[in-house]
Design a protein around this motif. Structure first.
Motif, mmCIF file in Angstrom:
data_model
loop_
_atom_site.group_PDB
_atom_site.id
_atom_site.type_symbol
_atom_site.label_atom_id
_atom_site.label_comp_id
_atom_site.label_asym_id
_atom_site.label_seq_id
_atom_site.Cartn_x
_atom_site.Cartn_y
_atom_site.Cartn_z
ATOM 1 N N ARG A 52 -48.211 13.046 94.057
ATOM 2 C CA ARG A 52 -47.599 12.461 95.643
ATOM 3 C C ARG A 52 -46.148 13.101 96.184
ATOM 4 O O ARG A 52 -46.390 13.267 97.578
ATOM 5 C CB ARG A 52 -47.607 10.952 96.057
ATOM 6 C CG ARG A 52 -48.621 9.953 95.299
ATOM 7 C CD ARG A 52 -49.988 10.182 96.295
ATOM 8 N NE ARG A 52 -50.806 9.425 96.231
ATOM 9 C CZ ARG A 52 -50.769 8.150 96.667
ATOM 10 N NH1 ARG A 52 -50.562 7.600 97.144
ATOM 11 N NH2 ARG A 52 -52.739 7.834 96.297
ATOM 12 N N TYR A 53 -46.187 13.604 95.293
ATOM 13 C CA TYR A 53 -44.780 14.491 96.252
ATOM 14 C C TYR A 53 -44.860 15.385 96.524
ATOM 15 O O TYR A 53 -44.391 15.752 98.060
ATOM 16 C CB TYR A 53 -43.809 14.858 94.784
ATOM 17 C CG TYR A 53 -43.911 16.256 94.116
ATOM 18 C CD1 TYR A 53 -43.095 17.271 94.170
ATOM 19 C CD2 TYR A 53 -44.477 15.875 93.664
ATOM 20 C CE1 TYR A 53 -43.685 18.326 94.032
ATOM 21 C CE2 TYR A 53 -45.306 16.856 92.308
ATOM 22 C CZ TYR A 53 -44.511 18.206 92.867
ATOM 23 O OH TYR A 53 -45.493 19.046 91.645
ATOM 24 N N ILE A 71 -48.463 7.332 103.342
ATOM 25 C CA ILE A 71 -49.624 8.660 102.806
ATOM 26 C C ILE A 71 -51.278 7.890 101.700
ATOM 27 O O ILE A 71 -51.609 9.626 101.717
ATOM 28 C CB ILE A 71 -48.785 9.852 101.524
ATOM 29 C CG1 ILE A 71 -48.603 10.792 101.292
ATOM 30 C CG2 ILE A 71 -48.626 8.750 100.222
ATOM 31 C CD1 ILE A 71 -48.578 12.041 102.947
ATOM 32 N N PRO A 74 -43.559 5.483 104.314
ATOM 33 C CA PRO A 74 -44.291 6.522 103.346
ATOM 34 C C PRO A 74 -45.570 5.998 102.533
ATOM 35 O O PRO A 74 -46.718 6.829 101.818
ATOM 36 C CB PRO A 74 -42.549 6.251 102.537
ATOM 37 C CG PRO A 74 -41.904 5.813 103.371
ATOM 38 C CD PRO A 74 -42.612 5.052 104.103
ATOM 39 N N LEU A 96 -48.116 11.925 111.235
ATOM 40 C CA LEU A 96 -46.947 11.105 109.914
ATOM 41 C C LEU A 96 -46.638 9.907 110.087
ATOM 42 O O LEU A 96 -46.738 9.115 110.850
ATOM 43 C CB LEU A 96 -45.263 11.669 110.338
ATOM 44 C CG LEU A 96 -44.788 13.190 110.660
ATOM 45 C CD1 LEU A 96 -43.036 12.989 111.075
ATOM 46 C CD2 LEU A 96 -44.739 13.256 109.148
ATOM 47 N N ARG A 146 -46.211 14.162 100.464
ATOM 48 C CA ARG A 146 -45.638 13.934 101.184
ATOM 49 C C ARG A 146 -44.907 15.474 102.275
ATOM 50 O O ARG A 146 -44.463 15.042 102.457
ATOM 51 C CB ARG A 146 -44.195 13.050 100.587
ATOM 52 C CG ARG A 146 -44.847 11.611 100.006
ATOM 53 C CD ARG A 146 -42.882 11.016 100.030
ATOM 54 N NE ARG A 146 -42.915 11.232 98.408
ATOM 55 C CZ ARG A 146 -43.504 11.033 97.363
ATOM 56 N NH1 ARG A 146 -44.011 10.140 97.383
ATOM 57 N NH2 ARG A 146 -42.603 11.486 95.776
ATOM 58 N N GLN A 147 -44.812 16.583 101.523
ATOM 59 C CA GLN A 147 -44.258 17.790 101.708
ATOM 60 C C GLN A 147 -44.695 18.328 102.986
ATOM 61 O O GLN A 147 -44.772 19.027 103.777
ATOM 62 C CB GLN A 147 -44.375 18.731 100.591
ATOM 63 C CG GLN A 147 -42.636 18.107 99.176
ATOM 64 C CD GLN A 147 -41.464 18.643 100.666
ATOM 65 O OE1 GLN A 147 -40.944 19.004 101.508
ATOM 66 N NE2 GLN A 147 -40.427 17.726 100.380
#
Length: 246
Positions: A42-43, A70, A67, A63, A46-47
């Motif tokens: 998931r990191y 996502i 969070p 966006l 997010r990028q």
């Protein structure tokens, strides 16, 4: 919806993660979906830069306002994409993205609250069929009306008229029943007009008018409903009914 790498470092990190995943026999899109769907990756999600295209044109960068949302973006990335895939985004449009934000892509940023991902076939099947209209007649009518709405010139969902139409297309089945009934009377859909309502005062309300013209007599009949587009979430004010020119 399309996932893009905004920086070379993010692309290289994705390549390293992919090299450790089981991707044999998968297409690039399937591999992307498989890697990003794993919770431990998931990191990376997010990028990534998430781009929404409308009629083939890059229109918005998305966006999540929260969070946690996502996952809605991940749900829009299909393992096997199709031209009939549709993503409905509800959010607030912000400023134009700076060049460094998404690898030089300068389009408005949308902070979204909801994303509905489906395909055209699923939408048409989900529309309740009126009892008095045959299924063989209703389906083509619903398909034609939906296509007319989403293919309207410059419908990027930014103008009030387009927001009202897009809302009706996915949330108000009666518009399809109205069109099917008109086609059954041998009428053609000749226009869809959106204009400010006289009811507008504190709130912003528009009238969506559907015009059907008889193929035999050339007489036009009109039907309309009112939609409130004041805030982020449009809603129906008055149901579909006959419209008479003032």
């Amino acid at each position: 919806m399309e996932a893009r790498f905004p920086k070379l470092s993010v692309e290289k990190e994705f390549a390293q993660v992919t090299s450790r995943a089981e991707t044999a026999g998968k297409t690039d899109q399937q591999a992307l979906h498989a890697v990003l769907s794993k919770p431990e990756n998931r990191y990376l999600a997010r990028q990534i830069c998430w781009v929404l295209s409308i009629q083939g044109l890059e229109t918005y960068i998305l966006l999540p306002r929260d969070p946690v949302d996502i996952s809605q973006l991940l749900g829009a990335i299909r393992p096997t994409p199709s031209p009939d895939d549709i993503d409905v985004v509800v959010g607030l449009r912000g400023p134009i993205a700076p060049p460094e934000f998404c690898n030089g892509l300068m389009v408005p940023i949308v902070m979204f609250d909801q994303i509905y991902s489906f395909d055209r076939e699923a939408l048409i099947k989900s529309i309740p069929k009126p009892e008095k209209i045959d299924a063989k007649e209703f389906r083509p009518a619903a398909e034609e009306l939906f296509d007319r709405i989403i293919q309207m010139t410059d419908n990027a969902g930014a103008m009030d008229e387009h927001r009202a139409l897009n809302y009706l297309a996915v949330r108000y089945p009666t518009v399809y029943a109205t069109a099917a009934a008109a086609f059954g009377r041998s009428s053609s859909l000749t226009a869809i007009d959106v204009r400010p309502s006289l009811l507008s005062s504190v709130r912003k309300i528009v009238e969506v008018i559907f015009c059907f013209t008889s193929r035999q007599t050339d007489v036009t009949e009109k039907f309309f409903c009112r939609v409130d587009v004041t805030e982020e979430f449009p809603f129906l004010v008055t149901k579909m009914s006959p419209y008479y020119d003032r």
